[in-house]
Enzyme design. Structure first.
Site, short mmCIF file in Angstrom:
data_model
loop_
_atom_site.label_atom_id
_atom_site.label_comp_id
_atom_site.label_asym_id
_atom_site.label_seq_id
_atom_site.Cartn_x
_atom_site.Cartn_y
_atom_site.Cartn_z
N HIS A 87 0.82 -1.22 0.00
CA HIS A 87 0.00 0.00 0.00
C HIS A 87 0.85 1.27 0.00
CE1 HIS A 87 0.18 0.08 4.56
NE2 HIS A 87 0.08 1.37 4.36
N ASP A 223 0.98 -7.64 2.49
CA ASP A 223 1.20 -6.22 2.20
C ASP A 223 2.70 -5.93 2.06
OD1 ASP A 223 0.89 -3.52 1.86
OD2 ASP A 223 -0.38 -3.23 3.62
N SER A 656 4.04 2.80 8.05
CA SER A 656 3.73 1.73 7.11
C SER A 656 4.95 1.42 6.24
CB SER A 656 2.56 2.12 6.21
OG SER A 656 1.36 2.14 6.93
#
Length: 720
Positions: A87, A223, A656
């Protein structure tokens, strides 16, 4: 110098369960590393020294950490290979995808360097220096300055320091306000300008569970993605060119095959975005009751328009994929934050803390005299903000959420920059020409006129719903006192005429308009409308600037007073600078009679599969699972491939893609999310609930090997 395999050490945290101290809490500055309790950290498995984690003069772990747009990555090979979240690579993948070459949906795997996909206008940065410049910045202000002049002086001094530090176009320099302005740090970064996509799993895995599972545990999302940074043949940062060579980082991380166990040591280094843990009850009350709910409403309106337009049109869906996902993520984050605020009764907690804080000040007459005005001052400033907050939020969405309004404002500023040339003709400076040319290209690349028209009309309708005192004059002139269908018709006709008559709605006409006179530009219907919006925007900006000046000083004083009470060794709120956090792999109990284990497996991924988006399991992956073809990647305890794990690592947005590292300095996973019960963690850390959700390095290796046969990447990694 031989490449070192370095890893993250970390910090014990004092934080507050309401501005007090709790273990395993905090996003620590690297310059605080010597103050961390290494003896306790070593008991949990840390083997690195402080100097291996951060050194101002030598190679250290920080040299393996990469700042990416929207998040963090880390070098995992001596050839500039970067691993991050899918992402975080999403915007890069979207920017080079098309219906024909749909890297978002199908993923990609570059078998050779020639197959890697360059990403225009994408950069990776790594920290080259951190310097405390508090004395220089605060030396530019005085107690006699009013708040507006004080803020201007701070900004001017910061800009001066940044300019001096930018010794080349390949260096980025930023002065970051820390501890609410009680201290300032100058960060310098090297900018790598040639970044290419090496590998991404299909979206069915990289975003498995989609928004349904976002911020939720158990989680089964793969991810992760790989990119590579290149430099020119001379080893210096350079724009994309075929002859460029892979960047050689000072440090990179080996990848662990050993996995994690409950209570095993884990740590993270990355660039957390923003936290608000030193915010007062007045500030949180406005966020809780107005700012967050209103922003959610505006985002939902925009998301619904994009959803409808892209439902049967992949080209439109791709154009808006990145912005839709950003809004959807924020929407759900705010939803969880509001629920968490209510559940934790955060306003009462803050009120109790502020009462104790005032009692402390009262016990110290000299401090009471110096700081007793701070909390009342913040409450008064937020009382003023409340009078125009709704208008400001709606106006900001209107100015930033409509492509043609953004472009019109860029043309407005472009026309304002015209100066007389030696030839006698008036024109914009060359740099402004380049900037607007790039803006036009970027706007139309991810633009659909139907979506933009509907968005403008919908946001105008929401602006028209504001109370009388908050009405935007330019929009009110369109709607008058009309309501319901009549108002919708007026707005729709106005918007349709704008797009029909304006040259800005067509890319080729935009380019032509750049060569026209100031009068011609300003008389374009969209530019004229943008100019009319200034009647409300200019006063709003003035109020906002005045508010920011007041709050900059008050928040600085609040932290200074807080340090008098709690001591100076606090961790500061996150501000997108490099931070360190540590903890252990841990399960948690979200509520009575419910226990969540610390790990998820490939079997769990299969169990969630429905065949419908967002739970579509690729056929090949199901076949691997059915055959139990797990290779060397299964966990000995479960006999299954681990997908994700939990740790009590204190992270937030911006973290992230951050590497999760064990005590031996090996990559054990990538942080990619937090759990629902702790989404409020930006405002309040709750030790029993706060968990980071991390994709397991063994799943990454399994998928590269068994699903994609990406042997070139596996051979490049150092796997232990």
């Amino acid at each position: 110098m031989k490449i070192r395999y370095l890893l993250l050490a970390a910090a014990i945290l004092f934080l507050f369960a309401a501005w007090a101290a709790a273990p395993d809490e905090g996003m620590w500055l690297l310059t605080q590393i010597e103050k961390l309790p290494f003896a306790d950290m070593q008991k949990h498995g840390l083997t690195l020294t402080p100097e291996q984690i951060y050194s101002a003069t030598g190679v250290s772990l920080k040299d393996a950490i990469v700042r990416l747009p929207g998040g963090t990555g880390s070098f995992v090979s001596e050839k500039g290979l970067i691993v991050t979240n899918h992402h975080i690579a999403y915007s890069a993948l979207q920017s080079v995808s098309s219906v024909k070459s749909d890297y978002l949906k199908n993923g990609m795997s570059a078998a050779t360097s020639a197959d890697e996909v360059p990403v225009p206008n994408y950069t990776a940065q790594y920290v080259t220096g951190m310097k405390d410049v508090t004395a220089e910045v605060l030396g530019s202000v005085s107690d006699t300055m009013n708040t507006d002049d004080r803020l201007k002086a701070i900004r001017a001094k910061s800009a001066e320091l940044e300019k001096a530090a930018k010794t080349s176009p390949d260096i980025n320099a930023t002065v970051s306000e820390t501890y609410n302005g009680a201290r300032y740090f100058l960060y310098t970064y090297a900018i790598l300008k040639d970044v290419r996509i090496v590998y991404a799993p299909p979206e069915a895995i990289g975003n498995y569970g989609g928004e349904v599972d976002n911020w939720m545990w158990p989680r089964h999302t793969g991810d992760f993605a790989f990119m590579r940074a290149y430099v020119g043949p001379d080893g210096k940062p350079a724009l994309y060119a075929k002859e460029n060579i892979p960047f050689k980082p000072l440090a990179f991380l080996p990848v662990s095959l050993q996995g994690v166990k409950e209570d095993s040591y884990a740590m993270v280094m990355g660039f957390p975005g923003r936290t608000y843990r030193y915010r007062t009850s007045s500030e949180i009350e406005l966020a809780k009751n107005e700012s967050l709910p209103l922003t959610m409403q505006l985002f939902k309106t925009r998301m619904d328009i994009i959803d409808a337009a892209g439902k049967n049109n992949r080209e439109v869906e791709l154009k808006y994929a990145t912005i839709w996902r950003l809004m959807a993520n924020t929407y759900k984050n705010y939803q969880g934050t509001l629920e968490g605020m209510q559940r934790a009764d955060i306003l009462k907690q803050r009120a109790d803390q502020e009462k104790a804080f005032n009692e402390f000040l009262h016990s110290k007459p000299e401090l009471e005299k110096k700081y007793s005005h701070v909390l009342p001052g913040i409450a008064a400033a937020y009382g003023d903000l409340k009078t125009y907050n709704r208008k400001s939020i709606v106006f900001n969405q209107f100015l930033t959420g409509v492509n043609m309004i953004k472009l019109a404002n860029q043309f407005k500023n472009y026309a304002a920059s015209y100066t007389e040339q030696p030839s006698g003709k008036k024109a914009a400076p060359d740099q402004n020409v380049k900037t607007l040319t790039s803006a036009i290209a970027a706007t139309f690349k991810d633009h659909d006129e139907n979506v933009d028209r509907q968005t403008m009309a919908a946001l105008m309708g929401l602006a028209a719903d504001l109370p009388a005192a908050d009405q935007i004059t330019a929009i009110k002139s369109v709607t008058g006192d009309s309501k319901g269908p009549e108002r919708e018709k007026k707005i729709r006709e106005f918007v349709d005429n704008l797009y029909k008559e304006s040259k800005l709605s067509r890319q080729d006409e935009c380019t032509k308009l750049m060569d026209r006179s100031v009068k011609d530009i300003q008389e374009d219907p969209l530019v004229k409308f943008a100019l009319s919006l200034d009647a409300d925007n200019a006063p709003l900006l003035a109020k906002t600037n005045s508010f920011n000046g007041r709050m900059t000083k008050l928040r600085t004083e609040l932290l200074q007073a807080w340090m008098e009470w709690k001591g100076a060794d606090l961790y500061p709120d996150a501000n997108s600078t490099l931070r360190l956090t540590y903890g252990e792999v841990k399960p948690y109990n979200p509520r009575d009679a419910v226990h969540y284990d610390f790990t998820t497996t490939l079997t769990g991924l299969m169990d969630k599969g429905t065949g419908e988006d967002p739970f579509i399991v690729p056929d090949k992956l199901r076949q691997l699972w059915e055959k139990k073809d797990f290779g060397r990647y299964a966990d000995p305890a479960t006999g299954d491939v681990p997908v994700a794990f939990l740790a009590n690592l204190d992270i937030t947005g911006g973290n992230s893609g951050s590497p999760v590292i064990n005590g031996r300095g090996e990559l054990i996973g990538l942080a990619f999310d937090g759990n629902w019960e702790a989404v409020v963690g930006d405002y309040l850390y709750q030790e029993p609930l706060n968990r980071s959700i991390n994709v397991d390095s063994r799943f990454i290796l399994f998928f590269l090997d068994k699903y994609s046969n990406a042997q070139n990447i596996l051979n490049e990694l150092v796997i232990r």
